[in-house]
Motif scaffolding. Structure first.
Motif, PDB file in Angstrom:
ATOM      1  N   ARG A 155       0.847  -1.192   0.000  1.00 52.58           N
ATOM      2  CA  ARG A 155       0.000   0.000   0.000  1.00 52.58           C
ATOM      3  C   ARG A 155       0.890   1.252   0.000  1.00 52.58           C
ATOM      4  O   ARG A 155       1.890   1.320   0.683  1.00 52.58           O
ATOM      5  N   GLY A 156       0.497   2.233  -0.787  1.00 47.35           N
ATOM      6  CA  GLY A 156       1.276   3.474  -0.874  1.00 47.35           C
ATOM      7  C   GLY A 156       2.636   3.286  -1.504  1.00 47.35           C
ATOM      8  O   GLY A 156       3.587   3.984  -1.175  1.00 47.35           O
ATOM      9  N   ARG A 157       2.739   2.317  -2.430  1.00 49.90           N
ATOM     10  CA  ARG A 157       4.048   1.994  -3.022  1.00 49.90           C
ATOM     11  C   ARG A 157       4.681   3.176  -3.741  1.00 49.90           C
ATOM     12  O   ARG A 157       5.901   3.294  -3.792  1.00 49.90           O
ATOM     13  N   GLU A 158       3.853   4.062  -4.294  1.00 47.46           N
ATOM     14  CA  GLU A 158       4.407   5.210  -5.022  1.00 47.46           C
ATOM     15  C   GLU A 158       5.108   6.198  -4.100  1.00 47.46           C
ATOM     16  O   GLU A 158       5.873   7.042  -4.560  1.00 47.46           O
ATOM     17  N   LYS A 159       4.828   6.099  -2.789  1.00 44.59           N
ATOM     18  CA  LYS A 159       5.408   7.060  -1.845  1.00 44.59           C
ATOM     19  C   LYS A 159       6.585   6.492  -1.061  1.00 44.59           C
ATOM     20  O   LYS A 159       7.114   7.159  -0.176  1.00 44.59           O
ATOM     21  N   LEU A 160       6.998   5.267  -1.382  1.00 44.84           N
ATOM     22  CA  LEU A 160       8.045   4.619  -0.581  1.00 44.84           C
ATOM     23  C   LEU A 160       9.375   5.365  -0.652  1.00 44.84           C
ATOM     24  O   LEU A 160      10.071   5.529   0.356  1.00 44.84           O
ATOM     25  N   ILE A 161       9.760   5.823  -1.837  1.00 42.95           N
ATOM     26  CA  ILE A 161      11.048   6.528  -1.962  1.00 42.95           C
ATOM     27  C   ILE A 161      10.950   7.918  -1.349  1.00 42.95           C
ATOM     28  O   ILE A 161      11.900   8.397  -0.707  1.00 42.95           O
ATOM     29  N   GLN A 162       9.821   8.559  -1.523  1.00 50.19           N
ATOM     30  CA  GLN A 162       9.596   9.841  -0.865  1.00 50.19           C
ATOM     31  C   GLN A 162       9.726   9.682   0.656  1.00 50.19           C
ATOM     32  O   GLN A 162      10.343  10.508   1.340  1.00 50.19           O
ATOM     33  N   LYS A 163       9.180   8.575   1.180  1.00 55.74           N
ATOM     34  CA  LYS A 163       9.275   8.288   2.602  1.00 55.74           C
ATOM     35  C   LYS A 163      10.728   8.069   3.011  1.00 55.74           C
ATOM     36  O   LYS A 163      11.154   8.525   4.077  1.00 55.74           O
ATOM     37  N   TRP A 164      11.514   7.377   2.155  1.00 56.55           N
ATOM     38  CA  TRP A 164      12.928   7.145   2.480  1.00 56.55           C
ATOM     39  C   TRP A 164      13.664   8.474   2.627  1.00 56.55           C
ATOM     40  O   TRP A 164      14.436   8.666   3.576  1.00 56.55           O
ATOM     41  N   PHE A 165      13.428   9.402   1.699  1.00 50.82           N
ATOM     42  CA  PHE A 165      14.098  10.705   1.777  1.00 50.82           C
ATOM     43  C   PHE A 165      13.670  11.458   3.037  1.00 50.82           C
ATOM     44  O   PHE A 165      14.495  12.104   3.692  1.00 50.82           O
ATOM     45  N   GLN A 166      12.407  11.374   3.395  1.00 53.00           N
ATOM     46  CA  GLN A 166      11.923  12.050   4.601  1.00 53.00           C
ATOM     47  C   GLN A 166      12.568  11.466   5.854  1.00 53.00           C
ATOM     48  O   GLN A 166      12.952  12.210   6.762  1.00 53.00           O
ATOM     49  N   GLU A 167      12.696  10.152   5.907  1.00 55.96           N
ATOM     50  CA  GLU A 167      13.274   9.497   7.079  1.00 55.96           C
ATOM     51  C   GLU A 167      14.771   9.748   7.206  1.00 55.96           C
ATOM     52  O   GLU A 167      15.330   9.618   8.299  1.00 55.96           O
TER      53      GLU A 167
END
Length: 347
Positions: free
Chosen positions: A181-193
């Motif tokens: 779920r939310g696979r399109e946001k996984l890399i965006q999440k990595w940069f945020q973390e």
């Protein structure tokens, strides 16, 4: 944080004339002597001058003498993520990313390059053989939880340029995340973390991609602060622009994320009128979204890979060429567009 593993013992060596061209102003000889010293005289001569300078020395000079460049004067902020993207192959994406990142690093900026292309083209251009060496790659970074400091390698000595290598296994990214779920946001999440770590070590992140319309490329665009599309000046490349615009419109509609898009004209040839016409068409349609400097058609780009020799970006292979210096001007425009520290000093 530990220094990145060194992959290339050959340093980037810049002559004084190159430094002046890179920064847009003359470096006073007495200042260079004071900061860097001089080389030993050759052949027993009595005169000596510093023949080459490293990007680390350029950064030291700018820290000392340029207003606004010092890290002490710039609070840590998340580095902008620049994704090089075009839905057609052969337009100069990898050449732009490799040369642009090398030039920015030569100006003293701290650069992270991520190779998200399954062909590993930019890794190869930095003389990293991911097929025959046991290396961690972008796949390990984004999906396998490997920390950034374990994945990055340093292609050149005395240079603040780190590389996250890429290889064929990044092609498995889509199938791996398909059910999430939310696979399109996984890399965006990595940069945020990883904001704090990125802010502490880098001024800019540059990502190389392949032409395919994949979940990976879609996710990288969502994580980007800027997308740069090199456009080879032929009719087919101009038509391909429509695909990337459609992708960005879809991202905006579905997620409310608006990512700026800029274009670089590539392959201008004075003897081929259609390239000038296509450049004019590109500028008429997209106006300020097109970088001012145009990259000329130049056979020397093929010299980046020479049989029996280490691969090198054009800026290092054929520094005096008009194409190399066009790339320098584009890199300066990019630094100013992103308001990198001290970029207002670049002329």
């Amino acid at each position: 944080m530990e220094a990145s593993p060194l992959r290339c013992t050959t340093p980037i060596e810049l002559r004084p004339a190159q430094l002046s061209r890179l920064l847009g102003y003359e470096l006073p000889y007495h200042r260079r002597k004071e900061l860097f010293g001089m080389d030993e005289p050759e052949d027993g001569g009595s005169r000596s001058r510093k023949q080459y300078y490293s990007p680390a020395q350029v950064a030291m000079y700018r820290e000392t003498h340029e207003p606004g460049f010092s890290l002490a004067d710039n609070p840590q902020s998340v580095p902008p993520v620049v994704v090089t993207r075009m839905t057609k192959g052969g337009t100069g994406k990898t050449s732009f990313t490799a040369n642009g990142s090398t030039i920015l690093a030569s100006m003293g900026y701290r650069v992270l390059v991520i190779d998200a292309d399954s062909q590993g083209s930019i890794s190869e251009l930095f003389n990293v053989d991911t097929e025959n060496e046991s290396l961690l790659t972008a796949m390990d970074l984004f999906l396998n939880g490997e920390p950034l400091e374990k994945v990055v390698i340093q292609p050149f000595a005395d240079t603040s340029l780190d590389l996250v290598p890429g290889d064929q296994f990044i092609a498995r990214y889509d199938s791996t995340v398909m059910s999430e779920r939310g696979r399109e946001k996984l890399i965006q999440k990595w940069f945020q973390e990883n904001q704090r770590q990125l802010a502490a070590k880098y001024d800019i992140v540059m990502v190389d991609t392949n032409p395919a319309s994949t979940i990976l490329n879609y996710s990288l665009m969502m994580a980007a602060d800027l997308i740069i599309t090199p456009v080879f000046l032929d009719g087919i490349s101009l038509k391909a622009i429509k695909c990337i615009i459609n992708e960005l419109e879809e991202i905006k509609t579905e997620y409310g994320v608006s990512v700026p898009l800029h274009f670089v004209s590539n392959g201008l040839h004075n003897g081929w009128p259609h390239t000038k016409m296509n450049d004019e068409q590109l500028r008429l349609r997209f106006k300020d979204q097109v970088f001012n400097k145009k990259i000329p058609h130049y056979v020397g780009f093929s010299k980046q890979h020479l049989p029996g020799e280490a691969a090198l970006p054009l800026f290092l292979r054929d520094t005096a060429s008009s194409a190399a210096w066009s790339l320098v001007e584009v890199a300066k425009e990019l630094a100013k567009l992103l308001h990198l520290r001290g970029s207002s000093n670049l002329l």
